[in-house]
Motif scaffolding. Structure first.
Motif, short mmCIF file in Angstrom:
data_model
loop_
_atom_site.label_atom_id
_atom_site.label_comp_id
_atom_site.label_asym_id
_atom_site.label_seq_id
_atom_site.Cartn_x
_atom_site.Cartn_y
_atom_site.Cartn_z
N TYR A 21 -1.28 -0.45 -5.31
CA TYR A 21 -0.65 -1.64 -5.89
C TYR A 21 0.39 -1.67 -6.84
N GLU A 22 0.70 -0.53 -7.14
CA GLU A 22 2.00 -0.10 -7.83
C GLU A 22 3.23 0.10 -6.70
N LEU A 23 2.94 0.70 -5.81
CA LEU A 23 3.82 0.56 -4.57
C LEU A 23 4.10 -0.74 -4.30
N GLN A 24 3.17 -1.79 -3.84
CA GLN A 24 3.50 -3.04 -3.69
C GLN A 24 4.08 -4.00 -4.74
N TYR A 25 3.69 -3.81 -5.80
CA TYR A 25 4.35 -4.39 -7.02
C TYR A 25 5.83 -4.11 -7.13
N TRP A 26 6.18 -2.60 -6.96
CA TRP A 26 7.67 -2.22 -7.17
C TRP A 26 8.41 -2.61 -5.95
N SER A 27 7.95 -2.61 -4.73
CA SER A 27 8.63 -2.60 -3.78
C SER A 27 9.13 -3.97 -3.46
N ALA A 29 9.23 -6.09 -6.41
CA ALA A 29 10.06 -6.38 -7.35
C ALA A 29 11.46 -5.99 -7.44
N LEU A 30 11.87 -4.74 -6.53
CA LEU A 30 12.83 -4.30 -6.17
C LEU A 30 13.85 -4.60 -5.12
N CYS A 31 13.00 -5.29 -4.27
CA CYS A 31 13.25 -5.94 -2.99
C CYS A 31 13.57 -4.79 -1.95
N VAL A 32 12.99 -3.62 -1.86
CA VAL A 32 13.06 -2.56 -1.06
C VAL A 32 11.64 -2.42 -0.37
N SER A 33 11.90 -1.60 1.09
CA SER A 33 10.46 -1.16 1.44
C SER A 33 9.80 -0.29 1.03
N ARG A 34 8.51 0.03 1.14
CA ARG A 34 7.88 1.00 0.39
C ARG A 34 8.16 2.44 0.79
N ASP A 35 9.18 2.56 2.20
CA ASP A 35 9.37 3.96 2.20
C ASP A 35 10.90 4.16 1.38
N GLU A 36 11.59 2.88 1.23
CA GLU A 36 12.63 2.93 0.48
C GLU A 36 12.41 3.24 -1.06
N LEU A 37 11.41 2.73 -1.42
CA LEU A 37 10.83 3.02 -2.96
C LEU A 37 10.43 4.46 -2.99
N ARG A 38 9.63 4.89 -1.99
CA ARG A 38 9.15 6.36 -2.06
C ARG A 38 10.40 7.29 -2.30
N ASN A 39 11.50 7.05 -1.45
CA ASN A 39 12.46 7.92 -1.33
C ASN A 39 13.22 7.82 -2.55
N ALA A 40 13.16 6.54 -3.09
CA ALA A 40 14.05 6.62 -4.35
C ALA A 40 13.26 7.21 -5.64
N VAL A 41 11.88 7.25 -5.55
CA VAL A 41 11.25 8.09 -6.59
C VAL A 41 11.61 9.39 -6.34
#
Length: 57
Positions: A21-27, A29-41
């Protein structure tokens, strides 16, 4: 494990990519894919502000 009852500031200031649910929310909210978010974190850490700054480079 993330405490879903603890939704105060510390919880909103951190991104936990291990919680769907956090992965979905933040991806979204930040207009990025889940993979992009994982990489950024991975690169910037779990701080939402640091992740935002990393993505805005």
């Amino acid at each position: 494990m993330d405490n879903k009852q603890n939704v105060g500031a510390p919880d909103r200031d951190r991104i936990n990519v291990n919680e769907d649910y956090e992965l979905q929310y933040w991806s979204e909210a930040l207009c990025v894919s889940r993979d992009e978010l994982r990489n950024a974190v991975k690169e910037a850490g779990t701080s939402a502000e640091k992740v935002k700054a990393y993505l805005n480079k």
